[in-house]
Write an enzyme that holds these catalytic residues in place. Structure first.
Site, short mmCIF file in Angstrom:
data_model
loop_
_atom_site.label_atom_id
_atom_site.label_comp_id
_atom_site.label_asym_id
_atom_site.label_seq_id
_atom_site.Cartn_x
_atom_site.Cartn_y
_atom_site.Cartn_z
N GLN A 67 0.37 -3.14 -10.97
CA GLN A 67 2.01 -2.78 -10.65
C GLN A 67 2.95 -3.03 -11.38
OE1 GLN A 67 4.35 -5.51 -7.57
NE2 GLN A 67 4.10 -3.94 -6.30
N CYS A 97 10.32 -5.13 -4.01
CA CYS A 97 10.84 -6.61 -4.02
C CYS A 97 12.32 -6.88 -3.97
CB CYS A 97 10.24 -6.78 -5.65
SG CYS A 97 10.66 -8.57 -6.02
N GLY A 209 2.14 -6.75 5.36
CA GLY A 209 3.11 -7.82 6.22
C GLY A 209 2.46 -8.50 7.30
#
Length: 344
Positions: A67, A97, A209
């Site tokens: 990433q 982020c 999530g």
């Protein structure tokens, strides 16, 4: 490059200060097929520093994705070239982020407000690799969280040729909430991700999530292409022990043994540990290995106290295993007394 549907089914999220090479090595001992992600690596850091500092890892970690974070086309293209050269299976762009440090560099979740730029970044990355280029994002930012805005963002990355979109089903608050609060306070909107898949059926879509068990993963795989698990997989890594069979349908996959996993990880630590490096950098990833079993508290305490001793080394893991085995032996001899001891 298209990404294999099997590669998307289950992954462990990129987590700063957690999913380092040692963590990824441990998780790979538990599941052979679950896709792993590095911590976010700023493209600017690769541009200015020795890439080995950020890209080194063990070949056994694969499949593993790199990433990257950034908003500079040239730097991200360079980071993508490096990631490809170092053998990563996927290059992922962080557009989720919410930390202030990331925001000050004009990347992370704030980029959701600039879908055209994100599209340009994806195109530049795709030109530098034959690996899948993916994007991880939120469902919105601050008050810019209409579903239409999420669709516009999705259209931009899809037109740029993104291989898959990973969506954290919370919006990000860039002001007023810490990164930790951003993982907990904004409500989960799974319905937004499901609607996105219905409106963009051709786009491989992964949900992130709040997912805590394989049963929930399996339910979402009936609608979406993949599920990404975050902190639950770190605190309770044995969550992945049955993933190869249940999620990836590998009926020949062996169910791992926790003690053997600890021993193999200990051997890895012996190879990797260097004088002057706190052994806690390695042992901290083991804390949740016996989560849910008798003696788990004894195991965690032995690791924590052992790692704090001056000059501690890989033997800390051996000592913790011995203490855990002692708890199990006492339970076998006198179950009631041992249960009371383990609870203390």
């Amino acid at each position: 490059m298209p990404i294999s549907p099997m590669d998307l089914r289950l992954s462990v999220a990129p987590m700063m200060d957690w999913t380092d090479p040692a963590c990824r090595y441990l998780l790979r001992l538990i599941s052979r097929h679950t896709r792993l992600y590095t911590e976010m690596v700023p493209a600017q850091a690769l541009w200015h520093n020795d890439p080995a500092r950020f890209l080194s890892g063990d070949p056994s970690e694969r499949p593993v994705a790199l990433q990257l974070g950034g908003a500079d086309v040239e730097q991200l293209a360079y980071g993508t070239r490096l990631g490809t050269r170092w053998g990563y299976d996927e290059i992922n762009l962080n557009v989720g982020c919410p930390s202030e440090r990331v925001r000050s560099g004009r990347f992370g979740a704030c980029l959701m407000r600039e879908p055209a730029l994100v599209g340009d970044l994806v195109r530049a990355m795709r030109e530098e690799t034959d690996r899948p280029v993916t994007v991880k994002c939120r469902i919105g930012v601050d008050h810019d969280d209409d579903y239409s805005q999420l669709c516009h963002f999705t259209e931009s990355v899809l037109a740029a040729g993104v291989s898959a979109l990973i969506v954290h089903a919370r919006k990000a608050w860039l002001n007023g909430l810490s990164p930790k609060q951003n993982r907990e306070i904004p409500p989960l909107r799974y319905d937004r991700v499901a609607a996105l898949k219905a409106d963009f059926p051709e786009l491989p879509l992964v949900l992130n999530g709040g997912i805590r068990d394989l049963e929930t993963c399996g339910e979402w795989l009936q609608t979406l292409d993949g599920v990404m698990v975050g902190r639950e997989a770190y605190h309770n890594p044995w969550l992945l022990a049955f993933a190869d069979r249940r999620i990836f349908a590998d009926t020949k996959a062996a169910i791992p043994d926790r003690v053997e996993v600890a021993r193999h990880y200990r051997d890895y630590v012996v190879r990797q540990h260097r004088p002057g490096v706190p052994i806690s950098r390695f042992t901290r990833h083991l804390s949740g290995l016996f989560q849910g079993l008798p003696g788990a508290r004894v195991w965690r305490r032995a690791l924590s106290e052992g790692a704090a001793r001056p000059g501690a080394g890989p033997g800390v893991i051996d000592d913790a295993l011995a203490q855990w085995r002692a708890v199990m032996a006492r339970r076998a001899e006198a179950p009631e007394a041992a249960a009371a001891t383990a609870a203390r």
